[in-house]
Design a protein around this motif. Structure first.
Motif, PDB file in Angstrom:
ATOM      1  N   TYR A  38      44.921  19.890  48.233  1.00 39.85           N
ATOM      2  CA  TYR A  38      44.918  18.445  48.403  1.00 39.85           C
ATOM      3  C   TYR A  38      46.053  17.865  47.623  1.00 39.85           C
ATOM      4  CZ  TYR A  38      43.450  13.591  47.107  1.00 39.85           C
ATOM      5  OH  TYR A  38      43.475  12.226  47.038  1.00 39.85           O
ATOM      6  N   PHE A  72      35.522  15.261  53.133  1.00 37.83           N
ATOM      7  CA  PHE A  72      35.722  14.002  53.750  1.00 37.83           C
ATOM      8  C   PHE A  72      33.940  13.552  54.434  1.00 37.83           C
ATOM      9  CE2 PHE A  72      37.138  11.037  57.170  1.00 37.83           C
ATOM     10  CZ  PHE A  72      38.227  10.421  56.104  1.00 37.83           C
ATOM     11  N   LEU A  83      37.240  10.218  51.152  1.00 36.83           N
ATOM     12  CA  LEU A  83      37.431  11.536  50.502  1.00 36.83           C
ATOM     13  C   LEU A  83      36.324  11.537  49.354  1.00 36.83           C
ATOM     14  CD1 LEU A  83      41.345  11.839  49.863  1.00 36.83           C
ATOM     15  CD2 LEU A  83      39.757  12.883  51.562  1.00 36.83           C
TER      16      LEU A  83
END
Length: 227
Positions: free
Chosen positions: A21, A159, A164
């Motif tokens: 990420y 998600f 998120l």
């Protein structure tokens, strides 16, 4: 970027590591360092020592000069706006190369430094001289880790309902091995920089002779993981 992250999470069975990420947000196309927006100085988000004047670069150049008695080559990794390279080149005469992953920053460096510098696309197979990395390691992806009463977990990103969120999985492999070496009492959440360690090993592998100067900020492990 949010859509891209969501697609990658979906393709990875609903979970990606925090390291992945972070890599997407900072370094992928459309990410922070790849974007055109200013990052340094009054018009950006932060400043580094070379941006505040020539003193830092000239001081560092004195150390670099001592190490260049045998080889006149300098390789800077992640050179920002080129301010540090400019200060060093004004102080000493050397063959200066830059390895920059951000096309936007590389363009700013070329505008500032002209033909005084060579730009590389990858690390050379062999290098002798001085390698410089100023405030580079702190931008490398880190793995988020949680020590729980039930074990060691890697924290990742999921998600949910268009947003998120954190998601945890049991830590595995090298991450678990490294996390197991850290003595602390759960519950505890922190990070481990596996990418930075691998990067340092790669620099050591190409260096035939010379020194590596890595300048950054942080705590030693005994402070960073202090309860």
């Amino acid at each position: 970027m949010l859509e891209r992250i969501a697609r990658e999470i979906a393709a990875a069975d609903g979970w990606i590591s925090f390291a992945r990420y972070m890599d997407l947000c900072l370094h992928a196309e459309g990410g922070y360092y790849a974007g055109e927006a200013p990052k340094f100085g009054a018009g950006g988000d932060f400043v580094t020592a070379p941006e505040m004047g020539k003193l830092f670069g000239r001081t560092l150049a004195r150390q670099v000069a001592q190490a260049l008695a045998r080889h006149r080559s300098v390789l800077e990794i992640g050179a920002g706006t080129g301010a540090l390279a400019e200060a060093i080149l004004e102080t000493i005469d050397c063959d200066y190369a830059i390895l920059e992953t951000s096309a936007a920053l590389a363009a700013r460096q070329r505008e500032r430094l002209g033909n005084r510098v060579r730009w590389l696309q990858r690390l050379p197979e062999h290098f002798s001289g001085v390698v410089i990395a100023n405030e580079v390691v702190d931008a490398m992806p880190v793995h988020a880790v949680a020590w729980r009463d039930s074990g060691i977990f890697e924290r990742g990103v999921v998600f949910q309902s268009g947003s998120l969120a954190w998601g945890e999985r049991p830590a595995e492999g090298t991450l678990r091995e490294e996390a197991s070496k850290i003595e602390l009492s759960p519950p505890y959440e922190s990070e481990i920089g596996l990418a930075a360690r691998a990067w340092m090993r790669s620099l050591g592998a190409i260096l035939d002779e010379g020194i590596i100067l890595v300048i950054d900020y942080g705590f030693p492990a005994r402070e960073y993981y202090h309860p």
